[in-house]
Motif scaffolding. Sequence first.
Motif, PDB file in Angstrom:
ATOM      1  N   VAL A 113      33.427  41.142  28.078  1.00  0.00           N
ATOM      2  CA  VAL A 113      32.124  41.331  28.716  1.00  0.00           C
ATOM      3  C   VAL A 113      32.395  41.301  30.212  1.00  0.00           C
ATOM      4  O   VAL A 113      32.926  40.322  30.734  1.00  0.00           O
ATOM      5  CB  VAL A 113      31.115  40.237  28.317  1.00  0.00           C
ATOM      6  N   LEU A 114      32.061  42.400  30.870  1.00  0.00           N
ATOM      7  CA  LEU A 114      32.229  42.518  32.319  1.00  0.00           C
ATOM      8  C   LEU A 114      30.862  42.713  32.936  1.00  0.00           C
ATOM      9  O   LEU A 114      30.088  43.550  32.483  1.00  0.00           O
ATOM     10  CB  LEU A 114      33.113  43.722  32.659  1.00  0.00           C
ATOM     11  N   PHE A 115      30.564  41.902  33.952  1.00  0.00           N
ATOM     12  CA  PHE A 115      29.339  42.153  34.691  1.00  0.00           C
ATOM     13  C   PHE A 115      29.653  42.237  36.175  1.00  0.00           C
ATOM     14  O   PHE A 115      30.588  41.607  36.670  1.00  0.00           O
ATOM     15  CB  PHE A 115      28.237  41.136  34.369  1.00  0.00           C
ATOM     16  N   GLY A 116      28.914  43.094  36.854  1.00  0.00           N
ATOM     17  CA  GLY A 116      29.114  43.325  38.268  1.00  0.00           C
ATOM     18  C   GLY A 116      27.920  42.847  39.060  1.00  0.00           C
ATOM     19  O   GLY A 116      26.771  42.973  38.606  1.00  0.00           O
ATOM     20  N   VAL A 117      28.198  42.301  40.218  1.00  0.00           N
ATOM     21  CA  VAL A 117      27.143  41.778  41.094  1.00  0.00           C
ATOM     22  C   VAL A 117      27.345  42.319  42.506  1.00  0.00           C
ATOM     23  O   VAL A 117      28.470  42.606  42.916  1.00  0.00           O
ATOM     24  CB  VAL A 117      27.148  40.232  41.114  1.00  0.00           C
TER      25      VAL A 117
END
Length: 161
Positions: A37-41
């Motif tokens: 799971v990759l999330f970008g901010v």
Amino acid sequence: MTISVGDKLPEATLKTMTADGAKELTTADIFAGKKVVLFGVPGAFTPTCNNNHLPGYLENNDAIRARGVDTIAVVAVNDPFVMGAWEKFTGGEGKIVYLADGSGTFVKALGLDIDLSGAGMGLRSKRFSMIVDDGKVTALNIEPVPSKADETSAANILEQL
């Protein structure tokens, strides 16, 4: 062009902080043979990222991993020193891999970059979340409003797993 479900991630090199300093990680190191799971901010320590988005992934870490996820990672267009400080500040050590995309080359290659110069932030990452299985995107969420973290939340990812 923005990456889509079914696409392979582009090759890139990111950095993470270790006890020995900044360490380079390739996308193969992070994603090959793993469910991630990759999330970008848009930025470490920014209000929505720090107070709303990241905490959900920390709180739901065990539940996400229980659904077969090997790694949870966050990426931001920040240097590895900022990302390392953010990791310590948030208590994310050993739970989330904090990835620095200092020049934004990875998020540009994904088509998930955004120009926030008007807010004094320059090139940044759009707020997104994705599930990546062995380097292939199987779910993708892009937040329509950068100051929100609804569609890209950990709760939404849990539903998609």
